[in-house]
Design an enzyme around this catalytic site. Structure first.
Site, PDB file in Angstrom:
ATOM      1  N   THR A  39      37.630 -67.188  45.378  1.00 47.16           N
ATOM      2  CA  THR A  39      37.442 -67.391  46.813  1.00 47.16           C
ATOM      3  C   THR A  39      37.118 -68.847  47.112  1.00 47.16           C
ATOM      4  OG1 THR A  39      36.725 -65.109  47.147  1.00 47.16           O
ATOM      5  CG2 THR A  39      36.068 -66.707  48.820  1.00 47.16           C
ATOM      6  N   HIS A  42      40.268 -70.725  47.313  1.00 50.07           N
ATOM      7  CA  HIS A  42      40.967 -70.460  48.573  1.00 50.07           C
ATOM      8  C   HIS A  42      40.361 -71.279  49.709  1.00 50.07           C
ATOM      9  CE1 HIS A  42      43.760 -67.273  47.421  1.00 50.07           C
ATOM     10  NE2 HIS A  42      42.809 -66.762  46.668  1.00 50.07           N
ATOM     11  N   GLY A 251      42.399 -58.314  42.561  1.00 48.34           N
ATOM     12  CA  GLY A 251      42.496 -59.763  42.594  1.00 48.34           C
ATOM     13  C   GLY A 251      42.887 -60.265  43.974  1.00 48.34           C
TER      14      GLY A 251
END
Length: 345
Positions: A39, A42, A251
């Protein structure tokens, strides 16, 4: 205080930011350990965070150093792990006990400042008090474990099922450990990274391979879990689910990722395709499992970096080197765990 700041997508800076102050039902935590996960990549790459700059870090634990005026559950000096979830409690999804799908979803380290800092603020309701003997620097593992526990909440969890897990990073290894304890008949792990695959073998997987073609199970697997978010792995895994089996998309993929699904096969073989999003009523259970020793931190945490080296830690994580990579507070050990830390697991 010092904090790692994602200033804009692709730009990380270590900056001095104001010390956090607790609201009436908040606490301030001196961060001992803060894990890095997909994360965070991202967010760095321009997804997930609604606004920049942002202090990342949603996997963290530490010691309470300040409390709001209405806090009675914990005291200064208590060690806690923090659930980063910030559910509104009022929207349609929250009223249906689906806070992880909250229509105003927010999270510490994603939408508000997180644990990649010397100090972080959190609602006291999000704090899991750590039992005696659980090191806060290791307890950052509770948050990803709580995501894995949530993943198992959506699985059938039948005794004697055969599992196939794609990915032997932190989450794949956690899924392996949970599957072993849920009565799996076998747990096979696929990962092209030899070092990560070796850890899966060390933790007792039934079979391991760099490609699922190397494994033999003509009837397929009852439960297939993707922990990679990679299209090729997802496509491959969908084709290896046994009749009446379940595929779990665990995932996190990029927004543009697309996978191929065969509707007739899903219908004809009664295959379930499901997903698992973050944490839902699973943090405390994960904390209890962690305190009971379900994970060996010396195996799961492969590298520790000081806060000032956050960018280097992110680069190493992106390169796929190691397992869980942590940012640690002052006075905590850095580098790779020593053999004594790793133990024999």
């Amino acid at each position: 205080m010092k904090a790692a700041v994602i200033v804009t997508p692709g730009q990380i800076s270590i900056e001095s930011v104001p010390d956090p102050t607790p609201g009436p039902r908040d606490v301030v935590v001196q961060v001992a350990g803060c894990g890095i996960c997909g994360t965070d990549l991202h967010i760095l790459d321009g997804e997930f965070a609604p606004a920049y700059p942002i202090v990342p870090g949603h996997e963290f634990a530490g010691t309470v150093v300040a409390t709001g005026r209405d806090v009675t559950e914990v005291r200064v000096g208590d060690a806690v792990a923090v659930d980063p979830s910030l559910h509104c409690g009022e929207c349609y999804q929250c009223r249906r006990a689906r806070g992880n799908l909250c229509e105003r979803w927010a999270a510490i380290g994603v939408t508000v400042s997180g644990g990649a800092a010397e100090f972080a603020v959190a609602p006291v309701k999000n704090c899991f008090p750590l039992p005696e003997g659980v090191a806060p620097v290791d307890a950052a593992l509770i948050e990803p474990l709580s995501c894995a526990v949530r993943g198992f909440d959506v699985l059938p969890r039948r005794l004697g099922d055969h599992y196939l897990i794609y990915g032997a990073g932190t989450m794949g290894l956690m899924m392996l450990e949970l599957a072993k304890r849920c009565g799996a008949a076998s747990v096979s792990v696929v990962d092209p990274n030899p070092a990560r695959l070796a850890t899966a073998v060390r933790l007792g997987c039934s079979a391991s391979a760099s490609n699922a073609d190397e494994l033999t199970r003509p009837r397929g697997w009852d439960v297939v879990i993707d922990c990679t978010g990679v299209q090729a792995a997802i496509d491959d895994g969908l084709g290896r689910v046994a009749p009446a089996g379940t595929f779990l998309q665990f995932g996190v993929s990029e927004y543009r990722t697309r996978a191929t699904i065969e509707p007739y096969r899903i219908y004809n073989q009664e295959i379930t395709v499901t997903g698992s999003m973050a944490v839902l009523h699973s943090f405390e259970r994960a904390g209890e499992l962690f305190a009971a020793g379900i994970l060996d931190p010396g195996v799961f945490i492969s590298h520790r970096f000081p806060l000032g080296s956050y960018a280097d830690a992110i680069d190493q994580f992106r390169a796929g080197v190691g397992r869980k990579i942590e940012i640690v507070g002052a006075g905590e050990p850095i580098g790779e765990p020593t053999p004594a830390q790793v133990g024999s697991a």
